[in-house]
Design an enzyme around this catalytic site. Structure first.
Site, PDB file in Angstrom:
ATOM      1  N   ASP A 199     -60.252  74.265 -63.565  1.00 31.27           N
ATOM      2  CA  ASP A 199     -60.365  73.509 -64.811  1.00 31.27           C
ATOM      3  C   ASP A 199     -61.312  74.217 -65.777  1.00 31.27           C
ATOM      4  OD1 ASP A 199     -59.723  70.926 -66.131  1.00 31.27           O
ATOM      5  OD2 ASP A 199     -61.892  70.626 -66.032  1.00 31.27           O
ATOM      6  N   GLU A 263     -57.335  77.499 -66.075  1.00 30.44           N
ATOM      7  CA  GLU A 263     -57.066  76.846 -67.364  1.00 30.44           C
ATOM      8  C   GLU A 263     -57.888  77.607 -68.394  1.00 30.44           C
ATOM      9  OE1 GLU A 263     -57.379  72.765 -69.959  1.00 30.44           O
ATOM     10  OE2 GLU A 263     -58.914  73.265 -68.495  1.00 30.44           O
TER      11      GLU A 263
HETATM   12  C1  NOJ Z   1     -59.089  70.061 -68.775  1.00 27.51           C
HETATM   13  C2  NOJ Z   1     -58.252  69.061 -68.058  1.00 27.51           C
HETATM   14  O1  NOJ Z   1     -56.934  69.562 -67.986  1.00 27.51           O
HETATM   15  C3  NOJ Z   1     -58.351  67.774 -68.829  1.00 27.51           C
HETATM   16  O2  NOJ Z   1     -57.426  66.809 -68.382  1.00 27.51           O
HETATM   17  C4  NOJ Z   1     -59.758  67.280 -68.725  1.00 27.51           C
HETATM   18  O3  NOJ Z   1     -59.927  66.137 -69.535  1.00 27.51           O
HETATM   19  C5  NOJ Z   1     -60.755  68.354 -69.183  1.00 27.51           C
HETATM   20  N1  NOJ Z   1     -60.444  69.648 -68.674  1.00 27.51           N
HETATM   21  C6  NOJ Z   1     -62.133  68.045 -68.699  1.00 27.51           C
HETATM   22  O4  NOJ Z   1     -62.176  68.242 -67.311  1.00 27.51           O
END
Ligand code: NOJ
Length: 528
Positions: A199, A263
């Site tokens: 993440d 991500e």
């Molecule tokens: C990215 C995640 O995909 C999202 O759903 C989340 O709210 C934020 N990071 C914070 O963790």
């Protein structure tokens, strides 16, 4: 074989929304296990599960309260072990979603950290003092807007939260934090998980001096203008790469089959490529410039070419069109037109590298219109209609019945269903011309025709909305995203699959006419 992820078809599951095994309206791990047959039939090789850890669910699992457990709504550690094992039996690997940037404020580490300035975990988080009385330590804004600092009365200091107040950022300058996450990786690798989606991979380390972010310039990203600053010092810092080198080495110590996909929400492809390192950082880095681009031939073609050009030697791209944070591809890219949805799916599955489908993509599921009083995501509640994440998180639609095959009839699902009659697995399985069969047949073609998985990408042309490319020596893909019919010139061979299935098997002799929103894969005859 060991680096299976280089050309894999992966599938993201939002666990609360896949399959409810115990009739509480919430999806769970045994539910996912019970649906592995569907995924095996579809042909996917790997599942990424959005967070499965205990969490107060302020950000629906992305606020982790224990990295070594399973959220009780979703099941138990034994259920996770059973899912991993059942997946293994079917050739489906399980990838978990690790959230290293922040924890939940309810995590015992943060509870300890805020208990006193000398507590064991104090330095595990990012603390700062006001420079001007009553003001936060710097101007950083949270990704969810507003200041990124929360004042902690007890400790008399500010703590950093790049997301919600209930998601304090960890301090990645602290060696103990690094060691702890090594343990977390090992704990799950030992249980048999195949890798992690990481993440906010671009954000985890911040400027040591907590310098103010600069204001945006005209050429900066739209989001920077909304925030009123470029996240220069709380995002995409050069030191983050040491961490990925460390994690890749740790993963490879296990074996080369452990995958790390990040991500990596950075605005430019140049920035994105840095996350692959020299092939010694992330295995795969999600391509947000591609994912957030309009569904237009010229722009997408240019992005794919540039991605291919910039990738470090030996690294592979990863393509995706939907996820749990944005509008689903049938709505955002295809505007609700089923043929255009198929063009998008064909494009994803006919590019080089790995593909991540999102649950529901296989039946062309569009966004669900969730009534305001049923919204549950705090970010959606704050930012809708500009951003609506709940619309893409509604339960999987398995069949056109009460409960949609997702939950027990009569039970209210945690988020409402979309149009179950129009989009469900059972009726599409019965219909050979459905989107579900189209996706399955595309995945099977990738298996049968290795150049679709690994063959080089070459643009043939992009003009007037028609984008054509070759994979390897003998497979041509074309999608007509324009408003008029167009000819794919020069292709000779046989249509392997068309968005219009009536064209499968058609002989092509130099020109192939595609209607708007039509796409094909053509197997060429090679002249010797
Ligand atoms: C990215 C995640 O995909 C999202 O759903 C989340 O709210 C934020 N990071 C914070 O963790």
């Amino acid at each position: 074989m060991s680096e299976w992820w280089r050309d894999a078809v992966c599938y993201q599951i939002y666990p609360r929304s896949y399959m409810d095994s115990n009739g509480d309206g919430v999806g769970d791990l045994p539910g996912i296990t019970s649906r592995l047959d569907h995924l095996q039939w579809l042909g996917v090789e790997c599942i990424w599960l959005s967070p499965t850890f205990p969490s107060p669910n302020e950000d629906w699992g992305y606020d982790v309260a224990d990295y070594y457990g399973v959220h009780p709504d979703l099941g138990t550690l034994a259920d996770m072990d059973a899912l991993i094992e059942a997946g293994r039996e079917r050739g489906i690997r399980i990838v978990l979603d690790l959230v290293p940037n922040h924890t939940s404020a309810a995590h015992p580490w943060f509870q300890d950290a805020r208990s006193s300035r000398t507590s064991e975990h104090r330095d595990w988080y990012v603390w700062g003092d006001s420079k001007v009385e009553g003001e936060p330590p710097n101007n950083w804004t949270s990704s969810f807007l507003g200041s990124a600092w929360g004042y902690d009365e007890g400790a008399g200091q500010w703590y950093l939260h790049n997301f919600l107040r209930g998601q304090p950022d960890l301090n990645w300058w602290n060696a103990d934090v690094r060691d702890e996450f090594d343990r977390i990786y090992r704990f799950w690798f030992d249980r048999g998980v195949a890798g992690f989606r990481i993440d906010v991979a671009h954000m985890i380390i911040k400027d040591k001096e907590l310098r103010d972010n600069p204001p945006p310039e005209d050429s900066d990203f739209l989001l920077d203008h909304i925030r009123g600053q470029v996240p220069l010092y709380n995002s995409n810092r050069p030191e983050v790469h040491e961490i990925y080198q460390r994690w890749r080495a740790l993963a490879e110590d296990y074996d080369e089959s452990k995958m790390l996909v990040g991500e990596t929400f950075v605005p430019s492809l140049d920035q994105l490529m840095a996350y692959y390192g020299q092939g010694d950082e992330l295995s795969l880095a999600f391509n947000f410039p591609f994912l957030t681009a309009p569904f237009e031939a010229d722009g997408l073609c240019a992005l794919v070419e540039r991605t291919e050009e910039l990738l470090p030697n030996g690294c592979v791209p990863v393509w995706t069109g939907s996820n749990h944070d944005m509008s689903r591809l049938p709505t955002r890219w295809a505007g609700g037109a089923p043929d255009r949805t198929r063009c998008a799916l064909l494009m994803l599955l006919a590019l080089r590298g790995a593909v991540f489908l999102y649950y529901g993509d296989e039946v062309g599921l569009p966004d669900t219109d969730v009534p305001l009083d049923r919204l549950l995501d705090p970010v959606t509640i704050k930012l809708q209609p500009v951003l609506n994440r709940d619309a893409a998180r509604t339960p999987m639609q398995w069949e056109a019945s009460d409960g949609a095959g997702f939950t027990t009839p009569g039970v209210e699902p945690w988020l409402p269903f979309g149009d179950v009659a129009a989009y469900n697995v059972a009726s599409q399985r019965d219909d050979r011309s459905s989107t579900l069969h189209f996706v399955r047949d595309l995945i099977a073609l990738r298996r049968e025709r290795p150049e679709l998985r690994t063959g080089a990408y070459t643009t043939l042309y992009s003009r007037d909305g028609l984008w054509a490319w070759r994979r390897g020596d003998s497979t041509v893909s074309a999608v007509n995203l324009g408003e008029s019919a167009a000819n794919v010139d020069g292709a000779r061979g046989t249509v392997l699959i068309g968005t219009d299935r009536a064209r499968d098997g058609e002989k092509v002799d130099g020109a192939l006419r595609l209607e708007p929103n039509e796409g094909v894969l053509v197997g060429e005859e090679l002249s010797s």
